[in-house]
Enzyme design. Sequence first.
Site, PDB file in Angstrom:
ATOM      1  CB  ALA A  14      -5.147  30.610   1.786  1.00 35.33           C
TER       2      ALA A  14
ATOM      3  N   GLY B 103     -10.312  27.343   9.469  1.00 35.66           N
ATOM      4  CA  GLY B 103     -10.234  27.749   8.070  1.00 35.66           C
ATOM      5  C   GLY B 103      -9.648  29.140   7.933  1.00 35.66           C
ATOM      6  CG  ASN B 104      -7.672  30.352   4.763  1.00 34.87           C
ATOM      7  OD1 ASN B 104      -8.286  30.648   3.752  1.00 34.87           O
ATOM      8  ND2 ASN B 104      -6.802  29.348   4.803  1.00 34.87           N
ATOM      9  NE  ARG B 105     -11.604  37.939   5.769  1.00 31.05           N
ATOM     10  CZ  ARG B 105     -11.328  39.244   5.693  1.00 31.05           C
ATOM     11  NH1 ARG B 105     -10.384  39.755   6.466  1.00 31.05           N
ATOM     12  NH2 ARG B 105     -11.974  40.009   4.845  1.00 31.05           N
ATOM     13  CB  SER B 106      -8.518  31.773   0.749  1.00 30.35           C
ATOM     14  OG  SER B 106      -8.395  31.553  -0.641  1.00 30.35           O
TER      15      SER B 106
END
Length: 407
Positions: free
Chosen positions: A272, A205-208
């Site tokens: 994102a 995943g990512n930090r969005s």
Amino acid sequence: MQLDGLRIVLGVSGGIAAYKSPDLVRRLREAGAEVRVVLTAGALAFVQPLTFQAVSHRPVHTELLDPEAEAGMGHIELARWADLILVAPASADLMARLAHGHADDLLTTLCLASEAPLVLAPAMNHVMWRAAATRDNAERLTARGVRLLGPAEGPLAEGESGPGRLLEPREIVALLAGDGPLRGERVLITAGPTREAIDPVRFIGNRSSGRMGFAVAAAAARAGAKVVLVAGPCSLATPGGVERVDVESAREMHEAVMQRAGDCDIFIATAAVADYRVDRVPEQKIKKSDQPVALTLVPNPDILQAVAGLPRAPFTVGFAAETERLAEYAEAKRARKGLDMIAANLVGGGRDTGFDSADNALEVFWAGGHRSLPRAPKIQLAEALVALIAERRHGNDQTTDSRPASG
């Protein structure tokens, strides 16, 4: 919203901008609305009931327990009467009390006791508007479906300048009537992260956080658009007037977008989206061992490029989060993917804007032009971005600046 015949309770809280409220009453009545006015104790320091009684042709309400009202419960009568509650100006204190559910005067009690939609037009000092507490309160209120109109940016009563001005009465009436810059437009927006499964319990995943995309969706709806929001996994509440479609992976987002892209006028890709996914996802959890685990990653479909490449593509706006050489990389992405506009910001390196932050700043590029949207709360920044998109979409841009952004 049809204002003709609409029953509006106008709340006026304490602040110098209250001097504009009688004109707002007059304009609402000219649009066909019935208006009843509630003044807080703070408002009474700036304006007097007699003025509002003259322009509204109605008694003005100031007390929670009214001996002339049915059973002394004036707030219940007003709550039942109102089709809409509008607070203009809405002070920082009033927003804080509403955000935390206070009911310590007539106006806040009325807001809690009514099922009518609630609209706030904030007005305050620019430092107060930018304060973390006010930003949090604004986000909490919008998450509950409260609509914020403004504030505008410009000279303030104390001689300073910045965001915090009450919108002009004519602007408030126009926005209530749905005469925003995107009136009638169909807008499709993506927001949040995507999750790409590694096994049944792990993912890439990512930090969005999705905050920027949700703020843009809310701003587009306030601008009069019919908005569909395709959201990756995030815990934010759906903005009022927005249709939400929840997805998890990039391929799910791609499918949801392509099903709807042909029917939209504007596509804004704030999500994102993961560039890659795991080639093969096992059916069972990968057990921990002392041996290295290798993952083979394959590209995900490029949603933004797919929409921009449609035979009848909508006005397409991309986002770019960069850690360096912002203008160069953003403009290259815009040209490569055939976008109408791209909004870019710097992330990482200890910056407190961008991912999972309440603030952001954007550099927006289009063919032959550029505009900087300076750091601001994402709610306010989204308003500025939507206004710029409307300008470019309708071909009435007034301030093209082709100078490259720093970074």
